[in-house]
Enzyme design. Structure first.
Site, short mmCIF file in Angstrom:
data_model
loop_
_atom_site.label_atom_id
_atom_site.label_comp_id
_atom_site.label_asym_id
_atom_site.label_seq_id
_atom_site.Cartn_x
_atom_site.Cartn_y
_atom_site.Cartn_z
N GLU A 1 50.58 120.60 31.02
CA GLU A 1 51.68 120.59 30.04
C GLU A 1 51.12 120.67 28.63
OE1 GLU A 1 55.15 117.77 30.23
OE2 GLU A 1 54.36 117.19 28.27
N ALA B 1 63.83 117.82 21.59
CA ALA B 1 65.25 117.47 21.68
C ALA B 1 65.84 117.31 20.29
CB ALA B 1 65.41 116.17 22.46
N ASP C 1 66.19 112.95 25.19
CA ASP C 1 66.43 111.58 24.72
C ASP C 1 67.57 111.57 23.73
OD1 ASP C 1 64.54 110.17 26.23
OD2 ASP C 1 62.94 110.94 24.95
N TYR D 1 61.01 109.69 38.00
CA TYR D 1 60.44 108.51 37.35
C TYR D 1 59.94 107.50 38.38
CZ TYR D 1 62.80 110.70 33.46
OH TYR D 1 63.19 111.62 32.53
P1 FAD Z 1 68.80 112.32 33.63
O1 FAD Z 1 68.28 112.61 34.98
O2 FAD Z 1 70.13 112.84 33.26
O3 FAD Z 1 68.78 110.75 33.41
C1 FAD Z 1 69.15 110.19 32.14
C2 FAD Z 1 69.62 108.74 32.35
O4 FAD Z 1 70.88 108.74 33.02
C3 FAD Z 1 68.67 107.92 33.22
O5 FAD Z 1 68.67 106.60 32.76
C4 FAD Z 1 69.28 108.00 34.59
O6 FAD Z 1 68.96 106.88 35.37
C5 FAD Z 1 70.78 108.04 34.26
N1 FAD Z 1 71.60 108.80 35.22
C6 FAD Z 1 71.30 109.99 35.80
N2 FAD Z 1 72.31 110.37 36.59
C7 FAD Z 1 73.28 109.42 36.48
C8 FAD Z 1 74.57 109.25 37.06
N3 FAD Z 1 75.09 110.13 37.91
N4 FAD Z 1 75.30 108.14 36.72
C9 FAD Z 1 74.80 107.21 35.86
N5 FAD Z 1 73.56 107.32 35.28
C10 FAD Z 1 72.83 108.41 35.59
N6 FAD Z 1 62.19 115.31 26.66
C11 FAD Z 1 62.31 116.27 25.71
O7 FAD Z 1 63.04 116.10 24.75
N7 FAD Z 1 61.64 117.46 25.82
C12 FAD Z 1 60.82 117.74 26.86
O8 FAD Z 1 60.23 118.81 26.93
C13 FAD Z 1 60.67 116.74 27.89
N8 FAD Z 1 59.88 116.97 28.97
C14 FAD Z 1 59.79 116.03 29.95
C15 FAD Z 1 59.03 116.29 31.10
C16 FAD Z 1 58.92 115.36 32.11
C17 FAD Z 1 58.09 115.67 33.33
C18 FAD Z 1 59.58 114.10 31.99
C19 FAD Z 1 59.45 113.05 33.07
C20 FAD Z 1 60.35 113.82 30.87
C21 FAD Z 1 60.48 114.78 29.84
N9 FAD Z 1 61.26 114.56 28.70
C22 FAD Z 1 61.39 115.51 27.75
C23 FAD Z 1 61.94 113.26 28.52
C24 FAD Z 1 63.38 113.25 29.07
O9 FAD Z 1 64.17 114.12 28.32
C25 FAD Z 1 63.89 111.81 28.96
O10 FAD Z 1 63.22 110.97 29.84
C26 FAD Z 1 65.40 111.64 29.05
O11 FAD Z 1 65.74 110.36 28.55
C27 FAD Z 1 65.94 111.73 30.48
O12 FAD Z 1 65.93 113.01 30.92
P2 FAD Z 1 66.32 113.36 32.46
O13 FAD Z 1 66.33 114.81 32.56
O14 FAD Z 1 65.48 112.58 33.39
O15 FAD Z 1 67.82 112.80 32.48
#
Ligand code: FAD
Length: 291
Positions: free
Chosen positions: A21, A55, A114, A151
């Protein structure tokens, strides 16, 4: 090539999928620097290189596409374009997807992103409340292979293992074809995630995200940003070497190397190294794989 097919091919060949990455330079940074970094990373011949996406309009977003296209064109290495749904409306996302497709990118890591601190309570700003909604829209758009985040220790805003699996399953059902994990320092947390995911009949490949430590500050940031656990072995390493940055780098790389060694012996689907744009980090971390 679609990354889901890379995983399939490697699985048949009994090989892990190796990915790196990188992140685009900050708003006023020089994009040429990242191209120099890529020269060195390209030599490692990873299966794919992912490019993060800022973001909330941090000014790096256009560079993500430029860099992802450059990786594919110049190194013939598959690129994975990260994309966040937060603060973006449906039409802007469709335009973004068109632009990504036009540059020949076939793979997207779909993320929620985020929530900016000043809009935590303003749900109306978020067309995409969860990543699963973005995953579905990208799949409906067509012709992309979509991955998503997972996670090992749960997402920082949520904590039960059951919810963690439920939401992961929803992302797979929405169309995610592979998962890349948040960094972790304790491999057992990743093995627990794998066990729980397979019990929940989540079948797609799950890659282990490894970030070698470089400084105490970096680790503290990760702990508070991501909620990851620090094993006492690592705390002692930081304590022992924190006054000498070179020794700390070396010890941090060795810790990551041991983590990767153990993961490869376990037989994980893949290793994803958070390179922090430092080729030596990726080189050292992948030494065990290249041996
Ligand atoms: P989601 O899967 O939507 O989860 C977000 C929150 O909502 C979590 O707390 C989850 O538990 C909760 N949730 C999910 N589904 C539900 C539901 N149905 N009901 C209630 N709650 C729910 N960020 C950036 O800005 N740019 C990047 O390029 C970037 N790359 C990343 C790469 C990796 C490998 C990882 C692990 C993270 C990356 N991030 C990046 C960070 C990421 O954007 C954050 O961790 C963000 O807060 C959550 O993203 P997610 O896609 O996991 O969200």
């Amino acid at each position: 090539m679609k990354i889901q097919d890379i995983y399939k091919q490697n699985k048949q060949a009994k090989k892990p999928t190796i990915s790196l990455e990188i992140f685009p330079p900050k708003k006023d940074g020089n994009i040429e620097i990242i191209y120099q970094t890529l020269e060195e990373l390209g030599d490692l011949k990873p299966d794919f290189i992912s490019v993060t996406y800022g973001a909330g309009g941090s000014g790096t977003v256009n560079n993500t596409l430029k860099i992802a296209a450059h990786i594919k064109k110049h190194y013939k290495i598959e690129s994975l374009h990260h994309l966040t749904g937060i603060m973006t409306n449906y039409q802007d996302m469709q335009n973004m997807l068109k632009a990504i497709q036009k540059r020949g990118i076939e793979n997207i890591l779909a993320l929620r992103g985020d929530v900016p601190i000043n809009s935590k309570n303003n749900k109306s700003l978020n067309t995409y409340q969860y990543a699963k909604e973005l995953i579905k829209d990208i799949c409906d758009f067509g012709n992309f292979c979509v991955g998503a985040a997972c996670y090992p220790e749960g997402h920082i805003e949520h904590n039960t293992a059951v919810e963690n699996m439920e939401y992961l399953k929803q992302k797979e059902e929405a169309g995610a074809k592979f998962f890349v994990s948040q960094l972790f320092f304790d491999n057992d947390s990743f093995y627990r995630l794998l066990d729980n995911a397979r019990s929940a009949r989540i079948c797609v490949p799950i890659t282990a995200g490894i970030m070698p430590i470089l400084s105490r500050l970096q680790v503290e940031r990760m702990v508070f940003m991501c909620g990851v656990t620090l094993p006492s072995k690592l705390i002692k390493i930081i304590h022992k070497y924190e006054q000498n940055i070179d020794d700390l780098h070396k010890a941090g790389l060795e810790y990551a190397f041991e983590q990767i060694d153990d993961l490869l012996t376990y037989g994980v689907d893949g290793i994803h190294v958070y390179t922090m744009n430092r080729p030596n980090v990726a080189k050292f971390a992948l030494m065990r794989y290249k041996e």
